[in-house]
Scaffold this motif. Structure first.
Motif, PDB file in Angstrom:
ATOM      1  N   ALA A  97       0.850  -1.180   0.000  1.00 29.66           N
ATOM      2  CA  ALA A  97       0.000   0.000   0.000  1.00 29.66           C
ATOM      3  C   ALA A  97       0.887   1.233   0.000  1.00 29.66           C
ATOM      4  N   ALA A  98       0.363   2.319  -0.543  1.00 29.63           N
ATOM      5  CA  ALA A  98       1.132   3.557  -0.641  1.00 29.63           C
ATOM      6  C   ALA A  98       0.404   4.686   0.080  1.00 29.63           C
ATOM      7  N   ARG A  99       1.168   5.533   0.722  1.00 27.12           N
ATOM      8  CA  ARG A  99       0.607   6.667   1.447  1.00 27.12           C
ATOM      9  C   ARG A  99       1.507   7.876   1.237  1.00 27.12           C
ATOM     10  N   PRO A 100       0.989   9.071   1.420  1.00 27.27           N
ATOM     11  CA  PRO A 100       1.837  10.257   1.318  1.00 27.27           C
ATOM     12  C   PRO A 100       2.958  10.215   2.349  1.00 27.27           C
ATOM     13  N   VAL A 101       4.076  10.797   2.004  1.00 28.97           N
ATOM     14  CA  VAL A 101       5.226  10.760   2.894  1.00 28.97           C
ATOM     15  C   VAL A 101       4.946  11.487   4.204  1.00 28.97           C
ATOM     16  N   SER A 102       3.932  12.316   4.215  1.00 29.54           N
ATOM     17  CA  SER A 102       3.574  13.054   5.424  1.00 29.54           C
ATOM     18  C   SER A 102       2.846  12.196   6.449  1.00 29.54           C
ATOM     19  N   GLY A 103       2.575  10.958   6.119  1.00 33.32           N
ATOM     20  CA  GLY A 103       1.889  10.073   7.047  1.00 33.32           C
ATOM     21  C   GLY A 103       2.628   9.968   8.374  1.00 33.32           C
ATOM     22  N   ILE A 104       1.878   9.709   9.427  1.00 36.38           N
ATOM     23  CA  ILE A 104       2.438   9.741  10.776  1.00 36.38           C
ATOM     24  C   ILE A 104       2.707   8.358  11.330  1.00 36.38           C
ATOM     25  N   ASP A 105       1.761   7.454  11.118  1.00 34.07           N
ATOM     26  CA  ASP A 105       1.832   6.138  11.751  1.00 34.07           C
ATOM     27  C   ASP A 105       1.754   5.072  10.680  1.00 34.07           C
ATOM     28  N   TRP A 106       2.826   4.320  10.505  1.00 36.05           N
ATOM     29  CA  TRP A 106       2.853   3.292   9.461  1.00 36.05           C
ATOM     30  C   TRP A 106       1.688   2.316   9.611  1.00 36.05           C
ATOM     31  N   ARG A 107       1.239   2.100  10.838  1.00 33.58           N
ATOM     32  CA  ARG A 107       0.217   1.085  11.087  1.00 33.58           C
ATOM     33  C   ARG A 107      -1.185   1.536  10.705  1.00 33.58           C
ATOM     34  N   ARG A 108      -1.397   2.818  10.556  1.00 36.54           N
ATOM     35  CA  ARG A 108      -2.747   3.342  10.301  1.00 36.54           C
ATOM     36  C   ARG A 108      -3.134   3.117   8.849  1.00 36.54           C
ATOM     37  N   GLU A 109      -4.029   2.192   8.634  1.00 35.52           N
ATOM     38  CA  GLU A 109      -4.414   1.858   7.265  1.00 35.52           C
ATOM     39  C   GLU A 109      -5.141   3.003   6.580  1.00 35.52           C
ATOM     40  N   ASP A 110      -5.796   3.870   7.342  1.00 36.24           N
ATOM     41  CA  ASP A 110      -6.527   4.981   6.703  1.00 36.24           C
ATOM     42  C   ASP A 110      -5.580   6.031   6.131  1.00 36.24           C
ATOM     43  N   GLU A 111      -4.280   5.930   6.406  1.00 36.17           N
ATOM     44  CA  GLU A 111      -3.322   6.852   5.804  1.00 36.17           C
ATOM     45  C   GLU A 111      -2.921   6.416   4.399  1.00 36.17           C
ATOM     46  N   TYR A 112      -3.264   5.202   4.033  1.00 34.10           N
ATOM     47  CA  TYR A 112      -2.858   4.661   2.737  1.00 34.10           C
ATOM     48  C   TYR A 112      -3.979   4.855   1.722  1.00 34.10           C
ATOM     49  N   GLY A 113      -3.660   5.510   0.612  1.00 34.39           N
ATOM     50  CA  GLY A 113      -4.684   5.797  -0.376  1.00 34.39           C
ATOM     51  C   GLY A 113      -4.719   4.831  -1.541  1.00 34.39           C
ATOM     52  N   LEU A 114      -3.706   3.993  -1.644  1.00 32.48           N
ATOM     53  CA  LEU A 114      -3.614   3.090  -2.777  1.00 32.48           C
ATOM     54  C   LEU A 114      -3.175   1.718  -2.273  1.00 32.48           C
ATOM     55  N   TRP A 115      -3.928   0.687  -2.670  1.00 34.52           N
ATOM     56  CA  TRP A 115      -3.653  -0.680  -2.233  1.00 34.52           C
ATOM     57  C   TRP A 115      -3.587  -1.613  -3.430  1.00 34.52           C
ATOM     58  N   GLY A 116      -2.781  -2.651  -3.292  1.00 38.40           N
ATOM     59  CA  GLY A 116      -2.809  -3.726  -4.265  1.00 38.40           C
ATOM     60  C   GLY A 116      -3.829  -4.777  -3.860  1.00 38.40           C
ATOM     61  N   LEU A 117      -4.002  -5.762  -4.715  1.00 36.77           N
ATOM     62  CA  LEU A 117      -4.965  -6.824  -4.456  1.00 36.77           C
ATOM     63  C   LEU A 117      -4.381  -7.953  -3.614  1.00 36.77           C
ATOM     64  N   GLY A 118      -3.075  -7.960  -3.452  1.00 40.16           N
ATOM     65  CA  GLY A 118      -2.445  -8.943  -2.596  1.00 40.16           C
ATOM     66  C   GLY A 118      -1.869 -10.126  -3.348  1.00 40.16           C
ATOM     67  N   THR A 119      -0.926 -10.796  -2.676  1.00 40.01           N
ATOM     68  CA  THR A 119      -0.342 -12.026  -3.197  1.00 40.01           C
ATOM     69  C   THR A 119      -0.332 -13.047  -2.064  1.00 40.01           C
ATOM     70  N   LEU A 120      -0.740 -14.267  -2.354  1.00 39.90           N
ATOM     71  CA  LEU A 120      -0.944 -15.282  -1.336  1.00 39.90           C
ATOM     72  C   LEU A 120       0.338 -16.071  -1.089  1.00 39.90           C
ATOM     73  N   VAL A 121       0.697 -16.161   0.174  1.00 41.89           N
ATOM     74  CA  VAL A 121       1.832 -16.979   0.598  1.00 41.89           C
ATOM     75  C   VAL A 121       1.294 -18.098   1.486  1.00 41.89           C
ATOM     76  N   ILE A 122       1.601 -19.325   1.124  1.00 39.11           N
ATOM     77  CA  ILE A 122       1.207 -20.482   1.922  1.00 39.11           C
ATOM     78  C   ILE A 122       2.473 -21.217   2.318  1.00 39.11           C
ATOM     79  N   VAL A 123       2.652 -21.372   3.625  1.00 33.82           N
ATOM     80  CA  VAL A 123       3.833 -22.054   4.142  1.00 33.82           C
ATOM     81  C   VAL A 123       3.397 -23.383   4.736  1.00 33.82           C
ATOM     82  N   SER A 124       3.917 -24.445   4.176  1.00 32.60           N
ATOM     83  CA  SER A 124       3.578 -25.796   4.618  1.00 32.60           C
ATOM     84  C   SER A 124       4.592 -26.260   5.658  1.00 32.60           C
ATOM     85  N   SER A 125       4.085 -26.751   6.782  1.00 31.72           N
ATOM     86  CA  SER A 125       5.002 -27.183   7.850  1.00 31.72           C
ATOM     87  C   SER A 125       5.368 -28.654   7.705  1.00 31.72           C
TER      88      SER A 125
END
Length: 125
Positions: A97-125
């Motif tokens: 996800a991308a957010r303006p550099v002025s963002g304050i808290d990396w954890r705050r998802e509402d600071e991110y204006g652009l998201w990808g659809l994701g990539t799935l990682v499956i780890v088999s034990s």
């Protein structure tokens, strides 16, 4: 349409490594911060790491403990998440996800204006 595209996920064995990529289609990351998040089955989405594109400054969640590394290649506008010593508990959809550099808290998802659809990682034990 400008968007983020993740790739690199797959099915691996515990202890393996994967390099995830995030590309900004049709644009650049200038003046942006890029975050990698993940959503494990049945859990809330959580931050993994963040990177400030302009100077490469990085932020990691404490639980990463050196197993994951966020980096960038300026030439092709790509942000990577190198994941090592993967465990079954790392099974998740990984998003960038991308957010303006002025963002304050990396954890705050509402600071991110652009998201990808994701990539799935499956780890088999």
């Amino acid at each position: 349409q400008v968007r983020l595209v993740e790739s690199g996920g797959g099915l691996v064995q515990a202890g393996d490594s994967l390099r995830l990529s995030c590309v900004h289609s049709g644009g650049t990351f200038n003046q942006w911060g890029i975050g990698w998040f993940r959503q494990r089955p049945g859990k809330e989405r959580e931050l993994v790491a963040g990177l400030r594109w302009s100077d490469g400054n990085r932020f990691y969640e404490n639980w990463v403990k050196g197993r994951f590394t966020i980096s960038r290649t300026k030439a092709n506008y790509t942000v990577y998440l190198e994941t090592n010593s993967l465990e079954a508990d790392d099974t998740a959809v990984y998003f960038c996800a991308a957010r303006p550099v002025s963002g304050i808290d990396w954890r705050r998802e509402d600071e991110y204006g652009l998201w990808g659809l994701g990539t799935l990682v499956i780890v088999s034990s």
